[in-house]
Write a protein that holds these residues in place. Structure first.
Motif, PDB file in Angstrom:
ATOM      1  N   ASP A 110     -25.223  31.791  10.194  1.00  0.00           N
ATOM      2  CA  ASP A 110     -26.333  32.639   9.786  1.00  0.00           C
ATOM      3  C   ASP A 110     -27.626  31.862   9.586  1.00  0.00           C
ATOM      4  N   LEU A 111     -27.507  30.527   9.455  1.00  0.00           N
ATOM      5  CA  LEU A 111     -28.681  29.690   9.249  1.00  0.00           C
ATOM      6  C   LEU A 111     -28.319  28.247   9.559  1.00  0.00           C
ATOM      7  N   VAL A 112     -29.292  27.473  10.052  1.00  0.00           N
ATOM      8  CA  VAL A 112     -29.093  26.055  10.351  1.00  0.00           C
ATOM      9  C   VAL A 112     -30.102  25.244   9.546  1.00  0.00           C
ATOM     10  N   ILE A 113     -29.604  24.216   8.847  1.00  0.00           N
ATOM     11  CA  ILE A 113     -30.462  23.233   8.186  1.00  0.00           C
ATOM     12  C   ILE A 113     -30.358  21.963   9.015  1.00  0.00           C
ATOM     13  N   LEU A 114     -31.492  21.487   9.519  1.00  0.00           N
ATOM     14  CA  LEU A 114     -31.483  20.493  10.584  1.00  0.00           C
ATOM     15  C   LEU A 114     -32.416  19.334  10.275  1.00  0.00           C
ATOM     16  N   ASP A 115     -31.848  18.117  10.193  1.00  0.00           N
ATOM     17  CA  ASP A 115     -32.673  16.926  10.014  1.00  0.00           C
ATOM     18  C   ASP A 115     -33.428  16.633  11.308  1.00  0.00           C
ATOM     19  N   LEU A 116     -34.676  16.201  11.176  1.00  0.00           N
ATOM     20  CA  LEU A 116     -35.487  15.921  12.364  1.00  0.00           C
ATOM     21  C   LEU A 116     -35.067  14.628  13.048  1.00  0.00           C
ATOM     22  N   MET A 117     -34.737  13.597  12.263  1.00  0.00           N
ATOM     23  CA  MET A 117     -34.388  12.288  12.808  1.00  0.00           C
ATOM     24  C   MET A 117     -32.873  12.118  12.807  1.00  0.00           C
ATOM     25  N   LEU A 118     -32.279  12.229  13.995  1.00  0.00           N
ATOM     26  CA  LEU A 118     -30.829  12.143  14.139  1.00  0.00           C
ATOM     27  C   LEU A 118     -30.481  11.174  15.261  1.00  0.00           C
ATOM     28  N   PRO A 119     -29.306  10.550  15.197  1.00  0.00           N
ATOM     29  CA  PRO A 119     -28.868   9.712  16.317  1.00  0.00           C
ATOM     30  C   PRO A 119     -28.510  10.585  17.518  1.00  0.00           C
ATOM     31  N   GLY A 120     -28.791  10.068  18.705  1.00  0.00           N
ATOM     32  CA  GLY A 120     -28.501  10.857  19.906  1.00  0.00           C
ATOM     33  C   GLY A 120     -29.613  11.845  20.145  1.00  0.00           C
ATOM     34  N   LEU A 121     -29.309  13.114  20.018  1.00  0.00           N
ATOM     35  CA  LEU A 121     -30.331  14.159  20.162  1.00  0.00           C
ATOM     36  C   LEU A 121     -31.150  14.273  18.882  1.00  0.00           C
ATOM     37  N   SER A 122     -32.458  14.409  19.023  1.00  0.00           N
ATOM     38  CA  SER A 122     -33.310  14.585  17.848  1.00  0.00           C
ATOM     39  C   SER A 122     -33.219  16.021  17.338  1.00  0.00           C
ATOM     40  N   GLY A 123     -33.734  16.221  16.127  1.00  0.00           N
ATOM     41  CA  GLY A 123     -33.730  17.560  15.569  1.00  0.00           C
ATOM     42  C   GLY A 123     -34.534  18.542  16.402  1.00  0.00           C
ATOM     43  N   THR A 124     -35.672  18.104  16.954  1.00  0.00           N
ATOM     44  CA  THR A 124     -36.471  19.006  17.778  1.00  0.00           C
ATOM     45  C   THR A 124     -35.733  19.372  19.061  1.00  0.00           C
ATOM     46  N   GLU A 125     -34.976  18.432  19.617  1.00  0.00           N
ATOM     47  CA  GLU A 125     -34.197  18.729  20.827  1.00  0.00           C
ATOM     48  C   GLU A 125     -33.094  19.735  20.525  1.00  0.00           C
ATOM     49  N   ILE A 126     -32.427  19.554  19.389  1.00  0.00           N
ATOM     50  CA  ILE A 126     -31.368  20.490  18.997  1.00  0.00           C
ATOM     51  C   ILE A 126     -31.965  21.873  18.752  1.00  0.00           C
ATOM     52  N   CYS A 127     -33.094  21.900  18.045  1.00  0.00           N
ATOM     53  CA  CYS A 127     -33.774  23.168  17.773  1.00  0.00           C
ATOM     54  C   CYS A 127     -34.110  23.880  19.079  1.00  0.00           C
ATOM     55  N   SER A 128     -34.626  23.137  20.031  1.00  0.00           N
ATOM     56  CA  SER A 128     -34.979  23.721  21.329  1.00  0.00           C
ATOM     57  C   SER A 128     -33.759  24.281  22.041  1.00  0.00           C
ATOM     58  N   GLU A 129     -32.642  23.562  21.992  1.00  0.00           N
ATOM     59  CA  GLU A 129     -31.417  24.029  22.643  1.00  0.00           C
ATOM     60  C   GLU A 129     -30.875  25.285  21.960  1.00  0.00           C
ATOM     61  N   ILE A 130     -30.920  25.315  20.634  1.00  0.00           N
ATOM     62  CA  ILE A 130     -30.457  26.494  19.900  1.00  0.00           C
ATOM     63  C   ILE A 130     -31.320  27.701  20.241  1.00  0.00           C
ATOM     64  N   ARG A 131     -32.630  27.484  20.344  1.00  0.00           N
ATOM     65  CA  ARG A 131     -33.535  28.589  20.620  1.00  0.00           C
ATOM     66  C   ARG A 131     -33.325  29.193  22.013  1.00  0.00           C
TER      67      ARG A 131
END
Length: 230
Positions: free
Chosen positions: A46-67
Motif C-alpha cells: 500500500d506504500l513504499v518507503i525508499l532510501d535515495l542512496m542504495l547499493p546497486g539501483l538507486s532510489g530514483t531508479e527504483i522509483c522510476s521502475e515502480i512508476r
C-alpha cells in the motif's frame, strides 16, 4: 496496510519497522534495489518507503521502475538536503520526501498523511468526465484515459490534475495546489509542484514542450484548458 521499507542501514530499518508495526502496519524490508523490485512485483503493497542512496539501483531508479507499473504512494528517505535533490525525487514520482536524520514518529506521521491523501475518495469532479480532446478523468476508478488508453498517474499527480480540472480556466497558484494536495502543514518548497506538472504534461500533452491542456501563467501558477488540442 502493507509497507515496503527499503534502506541499506539496518539500524534505520529496525527502528522504523518497530514504530510502524506498533501503529498496526505490516512491514517488509529490503536492503537493496534489486531485492526491493522483486518483492514489489511479487507482493501487494500500500506504500513504499525508499532510501535515495542504495547499493546497486538507486532510489530514483527504483522509483522510476515502480512508476512504470504502479501508482502506489512512495516516500523517499535521504541524507541529501539540496533543493535540486528533493525536486529530482519528487519529479520521479515520489509523493513525499524526508531528510535524514529524522524522527521515527515523524515518518509514521508522514505515512499516515500520505495514505490519507491518496485514499481520499472525495471526487473533485463528476464521477466520470470526458473532454472533446480525448481526455477522460474517472474519479471512481481513479483512472485517467487519453484516446481510450489508460494513463498511469501517481496519487499526487491525480490530485493535481483533479484540482485543476475542477476549476477549468481558473489560475491556481503553486501554494494553492500544495494546500490542496499536501495540506496546510506542508513545509517544503512549493516549486515541487512544477516537477509534478512536468510529469503530468509528459503523460497527457501531445507536445509537452508546448503544453495546451495545462498552461503556465507566468508569475502566478497554472490553469486547465479542458478542450485544448481537440
Amino acid at each position: 496496510m502493507r509497507i515496503l521499507l527499503v534502506d541499506d542501514e539496518k539500524k534505520i530499518t529496525t527502528v522504523l519497522k518497530a514504530y510502524l508495526q506498533q501503529e498496526g502496519f505490516q512491514v517488509s524490508t529490503a536492503i537493496n534495489g534489486l531485492v526491493a523490485l522483486t518483492m514489489f512485483k511479487e507482493n501487494p503493497f500500500d506504500l513504499v518507503i525508499l532510501d535515495l542512496m542504495l547499493p546497486g539501483l538507486s532510489g530514483t531508479e527504483i522509483c522510476s521502475e515502480i512508476r512504470k507499473i504502479s501508482s502506489v504512494p512512495i516516500i523517499m528517505l535521504t541524507a541529501k538536503i539540496e533543493e535540486e535533490d528533493r525536486i529530482q525525487g519528487l519529479s520521479m514520482g515520489a509523493d513525499d520526501y524526508i531528510t535524514k536524520p529524522f524522527s521515527p514518529r515523524e515518518v509514521v506521521a508522514r505515512v499516515r498523511a500520505v495514505l490519507r491523501r491518496t485514499n481520499n475518495d472525495t471526487a473533485p469532479l463528476a464521477d466520470v468526465i470526458s473532454y472533446d480532446n480525448g481526455l477522460t478523468i474517472d474519479n471512481i476508478q481513479h483512472e485517467i484515459r487519453l484516446n481510450d488508453q489508460e494513463i498511469l498517474l501517481t496519487p499526487t499527480e491525480f490530485k493535481i490534475l483533479g484540482a485543476l480540472a475542477k476549476n477549468p480556466g481558473r489560475v491556481l497558484s503553486r501554494s494553492q495546489l500544495v494546500e490542496i494536495v499536501q495540506g496546510h502543514n506542508f513545509e517544503g518548497d512549493d516549486r515541487v509542484i512544477d516537477a509534478h506538472i512536468k510529469k503530468i504534461r509528459h503523460k497527457i500533452e501531445t507536445r509537452p514542450s508546448n503544453p495546451q491542456i495545462i498552461v503556465t501563467v507566468y508569475g502566478i501558477g497554472y490553469k486547465f484548458n479542458p478542450n485544448a488540442g481537440e
